[in-house]
Each structure stands twice: as structure tokens, then as C-alpha cells.
Design an enzyme around this catalytic site. Structure first.
Site, PDB file in Angstrom:
ATOM      1  N   SER A 124       0.836  -1.198   0.000  1.00  0.00           N
ATOM      2  CA  SER A 124       0.000   0.000   0.000  1.00  0.00           C
ATOM      3  C   SER A 124       0.868   1.244   0.000  1.00  0.00           C
ATOM      4  CB  SER A 124      -0.902   0.026   1.238  1.00  0.00           C
ATOM      5  OG  SER A 124      -0.145   0.284   2.413  1.00  0.00           O
ATOM      6  N   ASP A 125       0.291   2.347  -0.419  1.00  0.00           N
ATOM      7  CA  ASP A 125       0.936   3.631  -0.228  1.00  0.00           C
ATOM      8  C   ASP A 125       0.889   3.930   1.268  1.00  0.00           C
ATOM      9  OD1 ASP A 125       2.113   6.113  -0.678  1.00  0.00           O
ATOM     10  OD2 ASP A 125       0.829   6.567  -2.388  1.00  0.00           O
ATOM     11  N   TRP A 126       1.711   4.854   1.707  1.00  0.00           N
ATOM     12  CA  TRP A 126       1.856   5.149   3.126  1.00  0.00           C
ATOM     13  C   TRP A 126       0.519   5.555   3.733  1.00  0.00           C
ATOM     14  CZ3 TRP A 126       5.941   3.258   5.159  1.00  0.00           C
ATOM     15  CH2 TRP A 126       6.373   3.655   6.419  1.00  0.00           C
ATOM     16  N   GLY A 128      -2.213   4.173   3.329  1.00  0.00           N
ATOM     17  CA  GLY A 128      -3.279   3.986   2.346  1.00  0.00           C
ATOM     18  C   GLY A 128      -4.133   2.777   2.683  1.00  0.00           C
TER      19      GLY A 128
END
Length: 186
Positions: A124-126, A128
Site C-alpha cells: 500500500s501507499d503510506w 493507504g
């Protein structure tokens, strides 16, 4: 590499992306991944997928036809996966057609893994994360940065049966393969 395409001049991250042309994006991205990973260093191709605006990026819902998705938004990522097999791909914050990309089995498993044979880790994105259990079930292996709320949700999901041992083992296997592939472990 950032493989999103330039779709809007106000996208605050266009400087990270290569082009408005998905084929050019894919070719440049694949060359970069191959060059970096030839040195035993992994890459994380991002932001998978249809992440083309910064305004309201955590809640944006990109409504995209299947044809536009395949020909424009996915094409650069597809080229990169098929020509370079990156170690990781980062899911984006946004939704696509009503579902967060990080929770979309259609995008992460059906297309990325089944259609394109991606073998690496999806991360995942940070921060996210909206539904940790849905993310693991969809094929998003690594939740960044790994918060107490995410751990609690995963434990609760396992105890309720919403998160299976098979899903946990699949994600764990991919993460361990990534770790052992790194030059640090060899």
C-alpha cells in the site's frame, strides 16, 4: 518509477511520471526497473492505478470504462510488469469504479497477477489503508507502515473467519520471497 500518465496539468505529482503516453511510460519504466534491479536492489512501481490527481486523492473515485482502463491507465504498468517483473508494486490511495485500488481483487489479483503473471509484492501507499482485511484478501500483501489499528483489524478478521490462513500465508510467502531476494540476504 511512477507509471501514472499525465492526464491533468494540475496533478501535483506529474513531475514523478514520464508521459501522457502509456506505451512510452511503460518502456521507460521497464528500462528503469531492469537497470535498478540488475544491481540487486528492488523497485516499487507506483501508484497502481488511475491515480492522476492530488486533490482529494484519498477519496477520489476514478470512474473509468474497461477500454480506457486497459488502453490508457493499465497499459504502462502492464508493459513494466511483462518486460521487467518488478519486485513490488504500490497500490494507490484512490478508488476505481467505487472500490479502493488496494482492496480491488479485480485489479490486484485478476489483472496484475492472473493476466500479467506479476510475481512480486503489492504494497500500500503510506497509510493507504481503509480496510486491512479487504486489502489482504484482494492481494495487497504489505500494509505500510503497519499500524496498531491495522494489526488489530487483521487479528479480528482472522478470528471472525473473514481473513483466512490461506490469504495470510500467500501474503507472507510473497513478503519472505522479497526479503530473501534482496542483496542484503545473499
Amino acid at each position: 518509477p511512477g507509471a501514472n500518465i499525465h492526464r491533468h496539468p494540475f496533478c501535483g505529482r506529474n513531475f514523478e511520471y514520464y508521459s501522457e503516453d502509456p506505451v512510452l511510460t511503460g518502456e521507460i519504466g521497464a528500462a528503469l526497473v531492469n537497470g535498478i534491479e540488475a544491481n540487486g536492489v528492488g523497485t516499487s512501481v507506483k501508484h497502481f492505478v488511475a491515480n492522476n490527481q492530488e486533490t482529494n486523492r484519498n477519496y477520489n473515485d476514478a470512474i473509468v470504462s474497461q477500454r480506457a482502463m486497459r488502453e490508457l491507465y493499465l497499459k504502462g504498468f502492464e508493459i513494466i510488469v511483462k518486460k521487467s517483473q518488478p519486485w513490488t508494486i504500490m497500490s494507490s490511495y484512490n478508488k476505481v469504479n467505487g472500490t479502493y485500488t488496494s482492496e480491488s481483487r479485480f485489479l490486484l489479483t485478476d489483472i496484475l497477477r492472473s493476466d500479467w503473471n506479476f510475481e512480486g509484492v503489492v504494497m500500500s501507499d503510506w497509510f493507504g489503508c481503509n480496510d486491512a482485511v479487504a486489502m489482504i484478501n484482494a492481494g495487497n500483501d504489505l500494509l505500510e507502515p503497519g499500524t496498531k489499528n491495522q494489526w488489530d483489524a487483521l487479528l479480528e478478521g482472522f478470528e471472525s473467519g473473514d481473513l483466512t490462513t490461506e490469504a495470510i500465508d500467500t501474503s507472507s510467502k510473497r513478503i519472505l520471497e522479497l526479503i530473501f531476494k534482496s542483496a542484503k540476504m545473499q
